[in-house]
Motif scaffolding. Structure first.
Motif, PDB file in Angstrom:
ATOM      1  N   ASN A  60     -34.523  69.457  22.962  1.00  0.00           N
ATOM      2  CA  ASN A  60     -33.161  69.794  22.529  1.00  0.00           C
ATOM      3  C   ASN A  60     -32.442  68.618  21.877  1.00  0.00           C
ATOM      4  N   GLU A  74     -21.863  80.401  24.263  1.00  0.00           N
ATOM      5  CA  GLU A  74     -23.007  79.506  24.117  1.00  0.00           C
ATOM      6  C   GLU A  74     -24.001  80.046  23.093  1.00  0.00           C
ATOM      7  N   ASP A 121     -25.149  78.267  19.646  1.00  0.00           N
ATOM      8  CA  ASP A 121     -26.553  78.016  19.307  1.00  0.00           C
ATOM      9  C   ASP A 121     -26.863  78.529  17.899  1.00  0.00           C
ATOM     10  N   GLY A 139     -34.466  79.197  21.415  1.00  0.00           N
ATOM     11  CA  GLY A 139     -33.930  78.480  20.265  1.00  0.00           C
ATOM     12  C   GLY A 139     -33.624  79.420  19.123  1.00  0.00           C
ATOM     13  N   SER A 146     -27.878  76.224  14.529  1.00  0.00           N
ATOM     14  CA  SER A 146     -29.156  76.344  13.832  1.00  0.00           C
ATOM     15  C   SER A 146     -28.983  76.300  12.318  1.00  0.00           C
ATOM     16  N   ALA A 158     -33.566  74.914  23.021  1.00  0.00           N
ATOM     17  CA  ALA A 158     -32.901  74.618  24.284  1.00  0.00           C
ATOM     18  C   ALA A 158     -33.848  74.986  25.414  1.00  0.00           C
TER      19      ALA A 158
END
Lengths: 241, 215
Positions: free
Chosen positions: A170, A42, A46, A140, A50, A157
């Motif tokens: 989000n 995860e 992320d 984030g 980005s 998030a």
């Protein structure tokens, strides 16, 4: 009804508790590697999102392998620095627990930086964010272009913000507001990005719209950006000069 | 010697069948409403929660039933809670390891299975006084009755609230949005779960005469 002595009750409960404790700790130990893997995937996802990679995973069959491979290919470098911008050789950026770092004094913090290299060779700097929302943590990743001021991508998030209000941070529409905004003004002063209630002037490069009804989450997001990016201020200035 | 009862005798089958309709935990006994409101925005978490509750309840019922002669009555509630809590933690750990996304969506609600009154109720009312096999059927039946309502509610809330079924954009594929139809945002909010449950109760009572109370 059958009667039970106090001794029996004590023995019964002791044995029961010991059995349960053994069973649960055994299972927890066995499943730990799988759970840690999930958290790691995860985090990688992320970081990738980005910089605009892997935004849409619907078509991907094996998500885990895809994320692992994409991370391997795209995020070529990562390192950890301290508040003065000096490199911390012995700290693995991916393993840094940002929440724990933020609890320390500013000069003691380990600050991770991840680097994504575009096809033309320009480097995009990815920085993690961590803060407190209304009901729980928010976090984030922000990616900056080489000028160390213009935002290349942003994802946020949350654990349990209010659905439809604070939880909107989000969503694509909220995050896309950040693209192209600047965290330094023309004079080189650190401004971060303000979250403006009632709508930001679209021409303002340092502000975005707040979420109506999600004021506390919006303010928390603004504080998170200010604190987390503020840590890197010296690093940014050294880089851009 | 008493003749052995067949595994699926009418009596045993009724243990499975009754909770689906005549004594449904949610619509007739009005138990376990809270989680029914919270997780039914989408089908997927509802189905996962339903399966989790079936697993927790079947196993807890069997364990308590096996132990029923050795559990001291004075601490029986604590014993029941310990068994349920153990099962719930196991389910939670397994979801976190193998269904991470769903476990994040369900967040606290897996843990809250412990407080689901249906489970404690069945342990206290049935498992403590019956043999393991009927207790197992009773557990599966009641959990299925709970899960059934959960899934029906989630089906309508996801369809009308998000226009999708199991995250498949059904309405979009059918081109319904081009006619000017808009998703009903209210369906996503918890109050609509309550109203949906209310409508289910209404339909059920209209069809099932046994459930109509006498004045």
């Amino acid at each position: 009804m059958k009667r039970f002595s106090n001794t029996y009750i004590f023995i019964f409960s002791t044995v029961m508790v010991m059995l349960v404790a053994t069973l649960l700790s055994f299972v927890a130990e066995q499943l730990k590697p799988f759970q840690e893997k999930n958290v790691e995937i995860e985090k990688k996802l992320d970081i990738l999102r980005s910089v605009g990679i892997a935004r849409d995973l619907d078509e991907v069959k094996d998500k885990d392998t895809f994320v692992e491979e994409a991370y391997e290919v795209n995020i070529t470098k990562s390192f950890t620095i301290d508040a003065s911008g000096a490199l911390k050789e012995d700290v693995d950026a991916f393993r840094v627990n940002l929440k724990a770092e933020l609890a320390r004094a500013p000069e003691e913090r380990s600050l991770p930086v991840f680097i994504f290299v575009e096809e033309d060779g320009t480097e995009i700097y990815i920085l993690p964010l961590q803060g407190k929302g209304l009901w729980g943590p928010i976090w984030g990743y922000i990616s900056l272009q080489e000028d160390m001021s213009t935002i290349y991508g942003a994802i946020f998030a949350h654990a349990k913000e209010t659905p439809g209000l604070g939880a909107e941070i989000n969503t694509e529409w909220y995050q896309s507001q950040y693209l192209g905004k600047k965290i330094f003004d023309d004079a080189g002063k650190f401004t971060s990005i303000r979250v403006v209630k009632g709508g930001a002037d679209p021409a303002d490069p340092h502000a975005v719209d707040a979420i109506s009804g999600g004021t506390i989450t919006s303010v928390a997001l603004q504080e998170m950006m200010e604190e987390c990016l503020g840590n890197y201020e010296t690093f940014f200035k050294n880089k851009s000069n | 010697m008493k003749e052995r009862e067949p595994l699926f005798s009418t009596k045993n089958l009724n243990l499975l069948r009754d909770p689906l309709n005549d004594s449904n935990p949610i619509t007739v006994q009005v138990l376990g409403i809270c989680s029914a409101l919270a997780v039914t925005v989408k089908l997927k978490p509802s189905v996962v929660l339903a399966i989790s509750v079936v697993a927790v309840m079947a196993v807890s019922n069997v364990v308590i039933s096996l132990l029923r002669k050795s559990i001291p009555p004075r601490i029986r509630i604590i014993v029941q809670l310990t068994v349920i809590a153990t099962m719930v933690i196991l389910v939670d750990e397994i979801l976190q390891a193998f269904a991470y996304d769903v476990s994040k969506q369900l967040s606290v609600f897996v843990g809250l299975i412990i407080t689901n009154c249906i489970i404690m109720g069945r342990l206290e009312a049935f498992a403590l006084a019956n043999k393991p096999w009927p207790a197992f059927l009773d557990g599966v039946g009641n959990a299925a009755g709970y899960g059934l309502i959960l899934i029906i509610v989630a089906f309508f809330r996801e369809l009308l609230g998000s226009g999708t079924i199991w995250d498949y954009p059904l309405f979009e594929k059918l081109g319904i949005f081009t006619t000017g139809y808009v998703n009903n945002g209210l369906m996503i909010l918890p109050p609509m779960a309550l109203i949906t449950v209310g409508i289910i109760i209404w339909i059920q009572r209209a069809r099932n005469r046994k459930l109509i109370e006498e004045k």
